[in-house]
Design a protein around this motif. Structure first.
Motif, mmCIF file in Angstrom:
data_model
loop_
_atom_site.group_PDB
_atom_site.id
_atom_site.type_symbol
_atom_site.label_atom_id
_atom_site.label_comp_id
_atom_site.label_asym_id
_atom_site.label_seq_id
_atom_site.Cartn_x
_atom_site.Cartn_y
_atom_site.Cartn_z
ATOM 1 N N MET A 1 78.839 37.680 8.264
ATOM 2 C CA MET A 1 79.583 37.753 7.468
ATOM 3 C C MET A 1 78.638 37.692 6.054
ATOM 4 N N ASP A 2 77.765 36.933 5.853
ATOM 5 C CA ASP A 2 76.970 36.686 4.889
ATOM 6 C C ASP A 2 76.291 38.395 4.629
ATOM 7 N N ARG A 3 75.730 38.902 5.583
ATOM 8 C CA ARG A 3 75.369 40.403 5.391
ATOM 9 C C ARG A 3 76.274 41.460 5.019
ATOM 10 N N LEU A 4 77.242 41.202 5.582
ATOM 11 C CA LEU A 4 78.477 42.314 5.085
ATOM 12 C C LEU A 4 78.737 41.747 3.702
ATOM 13 N N GLU A 5 78.986 40.644 3.277
ATOM 14 C CA GLU A 5 79.162 40.255 1.797
ATOM 15 C C GLU A 5 78.159 40.974 0.805
ATOM 16 N N SER A 6 77.002 40.949 1.220
ATOM 17 C CA SER A 6 75.773 41.501 0.395
ATOM 18 C C SER A 6 75.982 42.858 0.162
ATOM 19 N N LEU A 7 76.826 43.598 1.058
ATOM 20 C CA LEU A 7 76.968 45.062 0.905
ATOM 21 C C LEU A 7 77.679 45.452 -0.450
ATOM 22 N N ASP A 8 77.585 46.698 -1.001
ATOM 23 C CA ASP A 8 78.107 46.963 -2.082
ATOM 24 C C ASP A 8 79.467 47.873 -1.272
ATOM 25 N N GLU B 1 83.425 54.288 8.306
ATOM 26 C CA GLU B 1 82.289 54.852 8.972
ATOM 27 C C GLU B 1 81.058 54.460 7.949
ATOM 28 N N LYS B 2 81.214 54.524 6.468
ATOM 29 C CA LYS B 2 79.983 54.243 5.667
ATOM 30 C C LYS B 2 79.811 52.817 5.670
ATOM 31 N N LEU B 3 80.921 52.044 5.791
ATOM 32 C CA LEU B 3 80.563 50.611 5.973
ATOM 33 C C LEU B 3 80.017 50.323 7.319
ATOM 34 N N GLU C 1 77.875 52.106 9.064
ATOM 35 C CA GLU C 1 76.435 52.752 8.681
ATOM 36 C C GLU C 1 75.649 51.639 7.992
ATOM 37 N N LYS C 2 76.208 51.112 6.740
ATOM 38 C CA LYS C 2 75.604 50.229 6.048
ATOM 39 C C LYS C 2 75.328 48.957 6.487
ATOM 40 N N ALA C 3 76.391 48.501 7.403
ATOM 41 C CA ALA C 3 76.215 47.141 8.275
ATOM 42 C C ALA C 3 74.937 47.190 9.231
ATOM 43 N N LEU C 4 75.048 48.594 9.713
ATOM 44 C CA LEU C 4 73.898 48.705 10.680
ATOM 45 C C LEU C 4 72.329 48.494 10.250
ATOM 46 N N GLU C 5 72.373 48.899 8.773
ATOM 47 C CA GLU C 5 71.174 48.889 8.062
ATOM 48 C C GLU C 5 70.819 47.486 7.871
ATOM 49 N N LYS C 6 71.757 46.604 7.911
ATOM 50 C CA LYS C 6 71.584 45.007 7.651
ATOM 51 C C LYS C 6 71.570 44.465 9.092
ATOM 52 N N ASP C 7 71.577 45.223 10.087
ATOM 53 C CA ASP C 7 71.175 44.647 11.395
ATOM 54 C C ASP C 7 72.660 44.143 12.003
ATOM 55 N N VAL C 8 73.652 44.511 11.383
ATOM 56 C CA VAL C 8 74.975 44.100 12.267
ATOM 57 C C VAL C 8 75.600 45.266 12.804
ATOM 58 N N VAL C 9 75.999 45.193 14.056
ATOM 59 C CA VAL C 9 76.554 46.177 14.865
ATOM 60 C C VAL C 9 78.101 46.260 14.662
ATOM 61 N N LEU C 10 78.974 47.277 14.143
ATOM 62 C CA LEU C 10 80.287 47.167 14.303
ATOM 63 C C LEU C 10 80.797 48.500 14.841
ATOM 64 N N VAL C 11 81.918 48.662 15.117
ATOM 65 C CA VAL C 11 82.530 49.785 15.888
ATOM 66 C C VAL C 11 83.501 50.352 14.957
ATOM 67 N N PRO C 12 83.326 51.871 14.474
ATOM 68 C CA PRO C 12 84.184 52.379 13.707
ATOM 69 C C PRO C 12 85.836 52.350 14.349
ATOM 70 N N GLY C 13 86.910 52.429 13.733
ATOM 71 C CA GLY C 13 88.159 52.387 14.183
ATOM 72 C C GLY C 13 88.582 53.685 15.129
ATOM 73 N N ASN C 14 88.115 54.948 14.702
ATOM 74 C CA ASN C 14 88.362 56.104 15.267
ATOM 75 C C ASN C 14 87.893 56.120 16.614
#
Length: 370
Positions: free
Chosen positions: A362-369, A320-322, A324-337
Motif C-alpha cells: 500500500m505504501d508503494r502504491l501510494e507513492s505512485l502518480d 493496466e497502467k496502474l 504496470e506502474k505497480a510492477l515497477e515498484k515490485d508489487v504484482v497485481l492482476v488487471p481486471g480484464n
C-alpha cells in the motif's frame, strides 16, 4: 501441428502471467493462495499414511471414509442430503469443474458464467465445446449474480449456469434470496446449476447458502485448498444427484483415475480435526481486508468492501497502467480484464499475503502518480 480450435480459443491465465513476472524483491498480490502453513495435524496425517504405505490407487470416487465425512459435513453445514455414493473426490475443485462441464456440455451449448469471474469457468466451457455467456456482476450490486439479470440471458441453447459465492475475483457474496432465485431458475428451465463453493468458510459478517438446499438440479463443488491452506494437495470434491454423478465419474475416471491417496487422508484429517486455525485464518483475512480497503480509499481509489474470499476488486481509470506502474515498484497485481470483459476498469489484489507485506504494498502504491 495445429491445436484443436477449442484450445486455440483459450488464453493462458492472466493470473499466472503476472505470477511469472514476480522478481526477487517483489510482493506478489496476484495469486489466490493463503500464505498460512497447512495445519500440523493435517501434515501429520500425511506422514502417518505414508509410513503405512497408503500409496496406491483408491476407488475412483475416493476412499469411503472421506466420502462419509463429506456426507456428514454437507448435511450438517450446507443442509444438503448427499450419500457417500453421490460424492466424488476430485483433484482440486478445478478437477471437479472440468469433469462436470465435460460430462454435460455439448457443442454449441450455452453456459452462463459470472463476469468478472474465475478464469477457469470460460476455459472449461470452451474445452467442452460450449459457449460462455457472461453475466455482468456490477459494482453497485456488490458483484452479486442477481436472478433477474440472469433470466435475461437464458435462450433455448442454455444448458447450465455457473455460480460462485463467495466470489473470485470480487469477494462478492450472494444473499439467500439470490441463491434461492437461481435455484428456482434452474428448476423452471431444466438447467444444471454448477455451484463453486470453494471459499464458503472465508466469509465476513454474512452467511453462506448452497443452492442444492433448494434444488436437485445442482452440482456442488468444493475443496480444501483455501479453507485449510492445502493448495498443493490438489484435493476437492463434488456432489450431485445420482443420475448426474455416474456421467461425471466417467470423465473423472478417464482423466485422473482417482485423487491422490495421501491427499485424501489429509482431507479426512482436515474435516475431522480441530477447526481453530480456520477461524484464526479468517479473522486475520478480515483484518487485512479492512486495512487494504481503507488504504485504497484514502488514495481516492473506489473499492467495494468484499464480504468473502481474500480479494478486493477496486475500480480505477486505466488499471493496466496502474498494474504496470505497480510492477515497477515490485508489487504484482492482476488487471481486471483477466477475469472477463466486465472486469475492465478494475484490478485485483489478493490479500492472502502477510499484513506486513500488504502494508508495504500500500505504501508503494501510494507513492505512485495516480
Amino acid at each position: 501441428m495445429k491445436p484443436a480450435e477449442r484450445v486455440k480459443s483459450i488464453d493462458l491465465s492472466g493470473i499466472r502471467k503476472m505470477f511469472d513476472m514476480v522478481g526477487e524483491n517483489s510482493i506478489n498480490l496476484a495469486l489466490g493462495e493463503p500464505d498460512f502453513d497447512t495445519p500440523i495435524h493435517i501434515r501429520e496425517a500425511v506422514k502417518e499414511a505414508l509410513d503405512e504405505g497408503f500409496t496406491h490407487y483408491t476407488s475412483n470416487m475416493g476412499i469411503i471414509e472421506l466420502r462419509e465425512a463429506l456426507s456428514h459435513k454437507l448435511k450438517n453445514e450446507n443442509h444438503i442430503e448427499a450419500s457417500p455414493e453421490s460424492i466424488i473426490v476430485t483433484t482440486g475443485a478445478s478437477g471437479a469443474l472440468y469433469s462436470s462441464t465435460n460430462a454435460f456440455i455439448e457443442e454449441g451449448d450455452e453456459v452462463i458464467i459470472p463476469d468478472p469471474g474465475f478464469v477457469a469457468y470460460d476455459a472449461c466451457v470452451k474445452i467442452s465445446g460450449g459457449k460462455s455467456v457472461p453475466a455482468h456482476l456490477k459494482d453497485e450490486n456488490d458483484f452479486r449474480l442477481l436472478p433477474e439479470d440472469l433470466l435475461e440471458l437464458i435462450t433455448p441453447r442454455t444448458k447450465a449456469i455457473i455460480m460462485n459465492s463467495p466470489g473470485n475475483p470480487t469477494g462478492g457474496v450472494l444473499e439467500k434470496d439470490d441463491v434461492k432465485g437461481l435455484a428456482d431458475i434452474a428448476d423452471d428451465h431444466d438447467l444444471i446449476l454448477i455451484s463453486d463453493e470453494i471459499y464458503e468458510k472465508i466469509i465476513y459478517g454474512k452467511k453462506h447458502y448452497s443452492p442444492a438446499r433448494y434444488s436437485d438440479n445442482v452440482i456442488t463443488i468444493n475443496g480444501f485448498s483455501k479453507t485449510y491452506a492445502m493448495t498443493g494437495f490438489r484435493i476437492g470434491y463434488l456432489t450431485a444427484p445420482p443420475e448426474l454423478v455416474e456421467d461425471i465419474l466417467k470423465v473423472h475416471q478417464y482423466t485422473v483415475t482417482c485423487a491422490t491417496s495421501l491427499s485424501q487422508k489429509a482431507a479426512l484429517a482436515a474435516l475431522q480435526g480441530p477447526q481453530d486455525e480456520v477461524r484464526e485464518m479468517v479473522s486475520e483475512f478480515k483484518r487485512r481486508r479492512n486495512m487494504v480497503v481503507e488504504r485504497l480509499r484514502d488514495m481516492g481509489i473506489k473499492c467495494n468492501l468484499p464480504h468473502g474470499a481474500f480479494y478486493v476488486f477496486p475500480s480505477i481509470e486505466n488499471p493496466e497502467k496502474l498494474v504496470e506502474k505497480a510492477l515497477e515498484k515490485d508489487v504484482v497485481l492482476v488487471p481486471g480484464n483477466s477475469f472477463g470483459k466486465y472486469g475492465e476498469g478494475h484490478f485485483r489484489i489478493s490479500y492472502a499475503a502477510s499484513f506486513h507485506d500488504l502494508e508495504k504494498s500500500m505504501d508503494r502504491l501510494e507513492s505512485l502518480d495516480l
